[in-house]
Scaffold this active site. Structure first.
Site, short mmCIF file in Angstrom:
data_model
loop_
_atom_site.label_atom_id
_atom_site.label_comp_id
_atom_site.label_asym_id
_atom_site.label_seq_id
_atom_site.Cartn_x
_atom_site.Cartn_y
_atom_site.Cartn_z
N GLY A 1 0.82 -1.21 0.00
CA GLY A 1 0.00 0.00 0.00
C GLY A 1 0.85 1.26 0.00
O GLY A 1 2.07 1.21 -0.19
N SER B 1 -3.80 -3.83 -2.47
CA SER B 1 -4.65 -3.41 -1.35
C SER B 1 -6.09 -3.64 -1.72
O SER B 1 -6.52 -3.25 -2.81
CB SER B 1 -4.43 -1.92 -1.07
N ASP C 1 -8.50 -2.13 -0.45
CA ASP C 1 -9.28 -0.91 -0.18
C ASP C 1 -9.49 -0.03 -1.42
O ASP C 1 -10.37 0.83 -1.44
CB ASP C 1 -8.60 -0.06 0.90
N HIS D 1 -12.35 -10.08 7.93
CA HIS D 1 -11.23 -10.54 7.11
C HIS D 1 -11.61 -11.55 6.03
O HIS D 1 -10.75 -11.94 5.23
CB HIS D 1 -10.12 -11.10 8.01
N VAL D 2 -12.88 -11.93 5.99
CA VAL D 2 -13.36 -12.76 4.88
C VAL D 2 -13.04 -12.06 3.56
O VAL D 2 -12.69 -12.69 2.55
CB VAL D 2 -14.90 -12.96 5.00
N GLN D 3 -13.12 -10.72 3.58
CA GLN D 3 -12.92 -9.95 2.35
C GLN D 3 -11.49 -10.04 1.82
O GLN D 3 -11.26 -9.85 0.64
CB GLN D 3 -13.27 -8.47 2.60
N ASN E 1 -16.98 -10.01 -28.30
CA ASN E 1 -16.62 -9.89 -29.72
C ASN E 1 -17.32 -8.74 -30.42
O ASN E 1 -17.45 -8.74 -31.64
CB ASN E 1 -16.95 -11.21 -30.44
N GLY F 1 -17.40 -18.37 -29.83
CA GLY F 1 -17.53 -18.28 -31.29
C GLY F 1 -16.13 -18.28 -31.90
O GLY F 1 -15.29 -19.11 -31.55
N GLN G 1 -20.69 -21.61 -18.97
CA GLN G 1 -20.00 -20.32 -19.12
C GLN G 1 -20.98 -19.16 -19.28
O GLN G 1 -20.61 -18.00 -19.11
CB GLN G 1 -19.06 -20.36 -20.33
#
Length: 780
Positions: free
Chosen positions: A117, A163, A165, A297-299, A532, A575, A663
Site C-alpha cells: 500500500g 490493497s 481498499d 477478514h473474509v474480504q 466480440n 464463437g 460459461q
C-alpha cells in the site's frame, strides 16, 4: 512511425531483482510475484524472494533467497502472499535501513519490486533516496568495500499497489479490490435470500479503512437501500431520511432492506457512524427485525478473481520492464491501471495525492475528496445517487418520451443489471419506460409493456435475461416492428446484447431510408460472454464467464496435480473470438491456448507436446491447454486430445473437458453488475440528450436520421465512448463476427512467456512515465 520496442531486446543479464510484499495482504499478490519472478528469469536476471516484507530485508539471512522458475508454480490461484508480509518498525529507523542496504549489496540486488500500500511504497522511496548515503556509511564501517559502493551506486524501485481498499490515487483498481468485491457480493447474495424469507433489515459492514470504494461499489452491485461512506457523509437529519426510505421501500412490497456501511463511515461533523448505531436507530424508530453482519477478514481471503490475476500479471511484467529501463535519473515509479491501459506514474506524486484525500476529508471538504479519489469513484457515486431512491412523481420532470429497452442475442450475466439501471434512470429523467420481451421477435409480436421502478427491484444479482432474449435480427420483421413503434409511440430504443445487437442496429440505421419510425435515437450496449462486439474492449458478461472458466481450471489443475503427469485440454466458448480462451489461459496459468485469431499448424502442436514433455521432467507434473471452440475447423478438440494422447504416451496421459453453457450461466460478477449499471445509466442520459435535440416542436414528434444518433457505447482504452455504428463497419469482420483488431491479442505473448515459451513481445506502448492527472476541482 517510431521504432518498435521489443521485450526480448532488453536484457537483465548481470542484474538482480528483489521482490517483496508488504502491509496488508491482498488476493492477487501471488500472481504479481509470479509474473515478476518469471519475467525476471526470462530476461536472464537473477530474482530473489524477500520473505516477510521489510522485516526480511532488515534481518537478511535466509529471508533473502534466490528463486527458480518452479518456485512460483501453483501460486497463481492462492490468496494472500506466499512470501509473507509483516509490519516492520526496524525499517522505519535509519539503523534498520542500513542493515537492509547491507543485505541487498551483499547479494548484488539493486532492483526492488515492492507490492503493498501507500505506506510500503513511501518507505521504499525513502530507502532509494538514502541509498548512496547508506552505502557510504557501510563503506566507512568496513562492511562493504569501495568497489561495491561504485558497482551498486543506484537503487531502482518499482511499486505495485496491492490493497483491497482501492484507496491509492493514480490507479483505477488496486490488486485485490475485485476479489474483495467478489467476497462481499457472495455474502450479500446469500444474505438476501434469508432476509427475504423473514422480511428483515440487514446492516452490512465492509472494510476499506478511510476509503468507501468497497462499500460504494457493493451497494451499486446489489441495489442496497442506503450506503454510508467516508467521502460522502449523509446530511444533517439523515436518520429521518433513512427511516423514510426504508419504510417507503417496504410499502412498495419490498421484503428486505440492505444497508451497507464502510468501516470508516462518518457524519458531516466527522463523527463515526457505526453499524450498531444504525441497527438501534432502525429498531427503535421502525421496529424492523434488524441484524448486523460484519464481514471482516473474509474480504481479504479466498482465491483471487480472474480480473485480479490478469491485472497482477500485467503489472508484474510492466514492473520488470520498468526496472530494466530505469536509469539513475528515473524517479521511483508505480505501475498502475488507467481504463484498460497499464501505465507508469511517479510514485511520490501518487502517494502525495492519496494523503491529500485524507487531509481534505479532515477539513470536511467532501466534494474535493470524491474528486481526488478519481473519475471512476465519482462516476460510481453519481450513478448510485441516481439509482438509490425513487423521487415522488411531483419531483420528477415529465418529458412524455417513451423509451423501449430490449435484449438481443444470447444471454449474458449482467444484462439484468443494465436493464434495471436503464429503467430507473429513464424514470428519473421523466421518460415512460417500456420493456420488450424476447428481443425483436417479441417486438414484432407486440410484446411491449410499460415497466415501473419497482418492477426491476432485485434484478442486479440475477443471471441470464429476465426480459428474455432471441438471436433473431430485425431485417425480415421491419414492417411489423415499425408498426409496433408507431402504435406504442416509441421515441427511443436501447438494445442490450452481443454481436446480433450491433448487427440489428446497422439494419435499423439502413431501414431509416424506408421507415420513418426508425428515425429515432438508438443506442446499443455490448453484452456477450464472447466479448466480440466491435467498438468496445469489454462486454457485459465476459468477466462472469471468465471467472467460471478460471474456477473450473483451478479445480482441474488440482485434479491433474493429484494424479501427476496429466494434461487437460479444455474447450471454451466465444464463437470465433479467442478472448475467453486467451484470458482464461493467462488467468489460470495454462501452458497453451489455441485461438482462431492466431493461426496454428501441426508444427506448433508438436512443439507444445515437446514443451509439456520437458515440463513433466520438472517438479510441475501437470499441464493445462485451452482451445477456443472455433479456433480451427480441422484441429478440433478431439483431434488435439488424440494427438497429445498419442505423442505423450509413456510421459503423460490426457483428459478433455468441454465447458459448454455453464460459461453463460451463474450470478453476474461485481464487475459485470457495475459495468452494466454504469453504461446503461450513461446510455439513457445520452438518449435523453438526443431526444431533446431531435424533437420537432411544430410537428410534435421525434425525427432524426443523422448517423450519430445510432450509436454503440463501448469502453475504448481509457474512456467510455459513443460511436456511430455506421463507422464501426470498417472495423468488423462480419464473416467471423469479430472486430478486425482486438486489444487483448497484445497480451498473448504474456501468457506464452509466463508458460516458458520464447516469443516476441511488442512493448512499444510501455515506457513513458506519465504524471498523475489532478482532477479540476469544482466548488460545491
Amino acid at each position: 512511425m517510431p521504432d518498435k520496442k521489443f521485450f526480448e531486446n532488453l536484457s537483465g543479464a548481470g542484474k538482480a531483482i528483489g521482490v517483496l510484499t508488504s502491509g496488508g495482504d491482498a488476493q492477487g499478490m501471488n500472481a504479481a510475484v509470479r509474473a515478476v519472478v518469471r519475467m525476471g528469469i526470462y530476461v536472464e536476471a537473477k530474482v530473489y524472494f524477500i520473505y516477510e516484507g521489510y522485516q526480511g530485508l532488515v534481518d537478511g539471512g535466509d529471508n533473502i533467497a534466490e528463486v527458480s522458475w518452479e518456485s512460483v508454480s501453483s501460486i497463481l490461484q492462492v490468496g494472500g502472499t506466499v512470501i509473507g508480509s509483516a509490519r516492520c518498525k526496524a525499517f522505519r529507523t535509519r539503523e534498520g535501513r542500513l542493515k537492509a542496504a547491507c543485505n541487498l549489496v551483499k547479494r548484488g540486488i539493486t532492483n526492488l519490486c515492492v507490492i503493498g500500500g501507500d505506506g510500503s511504497l513511501t518507505g521504499a522511496n525513502l530507502f532509494r533516496e538514502e541509498w548512496s548515503g547508506l552505502l557510504d556509511e557501510l563503506a566507512q564501517k568496513g562492511e562493504i568495500d569501495d568497489e561495491a559502493v561504485k558497482k551498486y551506486a543506484y537503487l531502482n524501485i518499482v511499486g505495485m499497489v496491492g490493497s483491497i481498499d482501492n484507496d491509492f490515487c493514480g490507479t483505477d483498481m488496486t490488486i485485490g479490490t475485485d476479489s474483495a468485491l467478489h467476497r462481499i457480493i457472495e455474502v450479500v447474495d446469500a444474505i438476501m435470500t434469508t432476509a427475504q424469507s423473514h422480511q428483515r433489515t440487514f446492516v452490512l459492514e465492509v472494510m476499506g479503512r478511510h476509503c468507501g470504494y468497497l462499500a460504494l461499489v457493493s451497494a451499486l452491485a446489489c441495489g442496497a437501500d442506503w450506503v454510508f461512506i467516508p467521502e460522502y457523509p449523509p446530511e444533517q437529519g439523515w436518520e429521518d431520511q433513512l427511516c423514510t426510505r426504508l419504510s417507503e421501500n417496504r410499502a412498495r412490497k419490498k421484503r428486505l432492506n440492505i444497508i451497507i456501511v464502510a468501516e470508516g463511515a462518518i457524519d458531516c461533523h466527522n463523527k463515526p457512524i457505526t453499524s450498531e448505531q444504525i441497527k438501534e436507530l432502525v429498531v427503535q424508530r421502525l421496529g424492523y427485525d434488524t441484524r448486523v453482519t460484519i464481514l471482516g477478514h473474509v474480504q481479504r481471503g479466498g482465491t483471487p478473481s480472474a480480473f485480479d490475476r490478469i491485472l497482477a500479471s500485467r503489472m508484474g511484467v510492466e514492473a520488470v520492464l520498468a526496472l530494466l529501463e530505469a536509469t539513475p535519473k528515473t524517479p521511483a515509479c508505480v505501475v498502475s491501471l488507467s481504463g484498460n491501459q497499464a501505465v507508469r506514474l511517479p510514485l511520490m506524486e501518487c502517494v502525495q495525492m492519496t494523503q491529500e484525500v485524507q487531509k481534505v476529508m479532515d477539513g470536511r471538504r467532501f466534494l474535493e475528496a470524491v474528486q481526488l479519489r478519481g473519475r471512476s469513484f465519482e462516476n460510481n457515486l453519481n450513478t448510485y445517487k441516481l439509482l438509490s431512491s425513487k423521487k415522488s412523481s411531483g419531483e420528477l420532470p415529465k418529458t412524455n418520451f417513451n423509451v423501449a429497452v430490449l435484449n438481443v442475442g444470447a444471454p449474458a450475466a449482467g444484462m439484468n443489471a443494465a436493464v434495471r439501471s436503464a429503467v430507473r434512470i429513464g424514470i428519473t429523467e421523466g421518460h415512460n419506460m417500456f420493456a420488450v420481451t424476447d428481443g425483436f421477435e417479441g417486438f414484432a409480436k407486440g410484446q411491449i409493456k410499460e415497466i415501473s421502478w419497482g418492477d426491476v427491484g432485485g434484478w442486479t444479482g440475477q443471471g441470464g435475461s429476465i426480459l428474455g432474449t432471441k438471436r433473431t435480427l430485425p431485417g425480415k420483421l421491419l414492417n411489423m416492428i415499425a408498426e409496433k413503434i408507431r402504435a406504442n409511440n416509441i421515441n427511443a430504443l436501447l438494445i442490450i446484447g452481443g454481436f446480433e445487437a450491433y448487427e440489428s442496429c446497422l439494419q435499423l440505421a439502413e431501414a431509416r431510408f424506408h421507415f420513418e419510425e426508425f428515425c429515432i435515437p438508438i443506442c446499443v450496449l455490448p453484452a456477450t460472454i464472447s466479448n466480440n462486439v466491435p467498438g468496445s474492449d469489454f462486454s457485459i458478461g465476459a468477466d462472469t464467464s471468465l471467472n467460471i472458466i478460471v474456477e473450473t481450471c483451478d479445480r482441474i489443475k488440482l485434479s491433474a496435480s493429484g494424479t501427476k503427469r496429466r494434461v487437460f485440454i479444455i474447450e471454451t466458448m466465444g464463437g470465433y473470438c479467442g478472448y475467453l480462451a486467451n484470458m482464461g489461459a493467462l488467468a489460470s496459468g495454462a501452458d497453451a491456448a489455441y485461438i482462431f485469431e492466431e493461426k496454428f499448424d501441426i508444427r506448433e502442436l508438436q512443439a507444445n507436446v515437446e514443451h509439456l514433455t520437458q515440463k513433466m521432467k520438472t517438479s510441475i507434473q501437470r499441464g493445462l491447454v485451452l482451445r477456443n471452440e472455433n479456433s480451427s475447423e480441422n484441429y478440433t478438440t478431439d483431434f488435439i486430445y488424440q494427438l497429445y494422447s498419442e505423442e505423450g504416451k509413456g510421459v503423460f496421459d490426457c483428459r478433455k473437458n468441454v465447458l459448454g453453457h455453464m460459461q453463460q450461466g451463474g450470478a453476474p460478477s461485481p464487475f459485470d453488475r457495475n459495468f452494466g449499471t454504469k453504461i446503461a445509466a450513461k446510455a439513457i442520459l445520452w438518449l435523453s440528450k438526443k431526444l431533446v435535440e431531435s424533437y420537432q416542436r411544430e410537428e410534435g414528434k421525434i425525427f432524426t436520421n443523422s448517423e450519430d444518433t445510432v450509436c454503440l457505447l463501448g469502453m475504448r482504452r481509457r474512456n467510455l465512448v459513443f460511436q456511430p455504428v455506421g463507422q464501426l463497419k470498417d472495423e468488423t469482420d462480419f464473416e467471423h463476427r469479430i472486430p478486425k483488431e482486438q486489444w487483448w491479442l497484445k497480451l498473448r505473448p504474456l501468457m506464452k512467456i509466463l508458460a516458458k515459451y520464447k516469443t516476441s513481445y511488442d512493448v512499444s506502448d510501455s515506457g513513458q512515465l506519465e504524471h498523475v492527472r489532478r482532477p479540476k476541482l469544482t466548488e460545491a
